[in-house]
Design a protein around this motif. Structure first.
Motif, short mmCIF file in Angstrom:
data_model
loop_
_atom_site.label_atom_id
_atom_site.label_comp_id
_atom_site.label_asym_id
_atom_site.label_seq_id
_atom_site.Cartn_x
_atom_site.Cartn_y
_atom_site.Cartn_z
N TRP A 62 2.54 8.09 -11.84
CA TRP A 62 2.85 6.78 -12.42
C TRP A 62 3.65 5.94 -11.43
CZ3 TRP A 62 7.94 5.17 -13.30
CH2 TRP A 62 8.07 3.91 -13.87
N ALA A 63 4.73 6.49 -10.90
CA ALA A 63 5.60 5.74 -9.99
C ALA A 63 4.89 5.42 -8.68
CB ALA A 63 6.89 6.53 -9.72
N SER A 64 4.12 6.35 -8.16
CA SER A 64 3.38 6.12 -6.91
C SER A 64 2.38 4.99 -7.07
CB SER A 64 2.64 7.38 -6.48
OG SER A 64 3.55 8.39 -6.13
N GLU A 65 1.62 5.02 -8.17
CA GLU A 65 0.61 3.99 -8.40
C GLU A 65 1.26 2.62 -8.61
OE1 GLU A 65 -1.74 5.41 -11.68
OE2 GLU A 65 -2.37 7.19 -10.56
N LEU A 66 2.34 2.59 -9.38
CA LEU A 66 3.00 1.32 -9.69
C LEU A 66 3.62 0.70 -8.44
CD1 LEU A 66 3.44 -0.45 -12.20
CD2 LEU A 66 5.67 0.62 -12.42
N THR A 67 4.32 1.50 -7.66
CA THR A 67 4.97 0.96 -6.46
C THR A 67 3.95 0.58 -5.39
OG1 THR A 67 5.39 3.19 -5.58
CG2 THR A 67 7.16 2.15 -6.87
N ALA A 68 2.78 1.20 -5.41
CA ALA A 68 1.72 0.82 -4.46
C ALA A 68 1.03 -0.46 -4.93
CB ALA A 68 0.71 1.95 -4.33
N ARG A 69 0.83 -0.59 -6.24
CA ARG A 69 0.14 -1.77 -6.80
C ARG A 69 1.00 -3.02 -6.72
NH1 ARG A 69 -1.08 -1.24 -12.83
NH2 ARG A 69 0.88 -2.31 -13.02
N VAL A 70 2.28 -2.88 -7.00
CA VAL A 70 3.19 -4.03 -6.99
C VAL A 70 4.00 -3.98 -5.69
CG1 VAL A 70 5.07 -5.19 -8.20
CG2 VAL A 70 3.30 -3.98 -9.51
N ARG A 71 3.61 -4.81 -4.77
CA ARG A 71 4.24 -4.82 -3.45
C ARG A 71 5.63 -5.44 -3.50
NH1 ARG A 71 1.65 -1.72 0.07
NH2 ARG A 71 -0.59 -1.99 0.05
N ALA A 72 6.59 -4.70 -3.02
CA ALA A 72 7.97 -5.16 -2.90
C ALA A 72 8.67 -4.19 -1.94
CB ALA A 72 8.67 -5.16 -4.25
N PRO A 73 9.74 -4.64 -1.30
CA PRO A 73 10.47 -3.73 -0.41
C PRO A 73 10.92 -2.48 -1.17
CG PRO A 73 11.25 -5.98 -0.14
CD PRO A 73 10.32 -5.99 -1.32
N ARG A 74 10.82 -1.33 -0.48
CA ARG A 74 11.21 -0.06 -1.08
C ARG A 74 12.45 0.47 -0.38
NH1 ARG A 74 6.14 3.74 -2.45
NH2 ARG A 74 7.82 5.23 -2.24
N TYR A 75 13.35 1.01 -1.19
CA TYR A 75 14.56 1.64 -0.67
C TYR A 75 14.56 3.09 -1.12
CZ TYR A 75 16.42 -2.99 0.33
OH TYR A 75 16.63 -4.25 0.83
N ALA A 76 14.74 3.99 -0.18
CA ALA A 76 14.90 5.41 -0.50
C ALA A 76 16.38 5.63 -0.76
CB ALA A 76 14.42 6.28 0.66
N VAL A 77 16.72 5.87 -2.00
CA VAL A 77 18.12 5.97 -2.42
C VAL A 77 18.44 7.43 -2.72
CG1 VAL A 77 19.82 5.13 -4.09
CG2 VAL A 77 17.94 3.65 -3.40
#
Length: 150
Positions: A62-77
């Motif tokens: 779910w998270a992988s698909e959503l973050t790939a579909r909706v482009r925005a900067p990603r932060y590894a926290v």
């Protein structure tokens, strides 16, 4: 992808989105947590400004698909910081989203009567202080047969 592992200025900005209503509204962003709230925000067309993901584990489908579909900067926290932002003592959320607040205009909501012809039941919240308060109101509206539309 930038990493955030200490309580730096970036982390403090995210924390402010949770704790300071005035600064949150001035910034025009809110920190959204939870599978359902994030999904609803995205499906409602709200703009995701940043993704905060757990930098130490593989994301769910779910998270992988959503973050790939909706482009925005990603932060590894780091999990510790995610746990803090998520308000959890036991486990860190796998993903949080910094989402743009919608325009403060009631015209964006469609007012309509229920399908059975019952009169409109509407609730307006003015700056609720807790997500729990919003949930309580939503459950009460549902119990009285209210519906939502945007």
């Amino acid at each position: 992808m930038r990493r955030v592992t200490v309580r730096n200025a970036t982390f403090q900005q995210w924390e402010t989105l949770l704790t300071n209503r005035t600064k949150r509204h001035r910034a025009g962003h809110v920190l959204v947590q939870g599978v359902r709230p994030i999904t609803v925000a995205v499906e409602s067309g709200l703009a995701v400004r940043e993704w905060l993901v757990d930098g130490d584990r593989t994301l769910s489908s779910w998270a992988s698909e959503l973050t790939a579909r909706v482009r925005a900067p990603r932060y590894a926290v780091s999990p510790e910081l995610l746990r803090e932002l998520g308000g959890k003592d036991d486990a860190a959320p796998e993903v949080l989203a910094v989402v743009a607040l919608p325009d403060d205009d009631l015209a964006r909501l469609a007012a309509r009567a229920a399908d059975d012809g019952a009169p409109l039941l509407a609730v307006a919240l003015d700056r609720p202080t807790s997500p729990g308060n919003v949930g309580t109101v939503a459950r009460s509206v549902d119990a009285f047969g209210g519906t939502a539309s945007s």
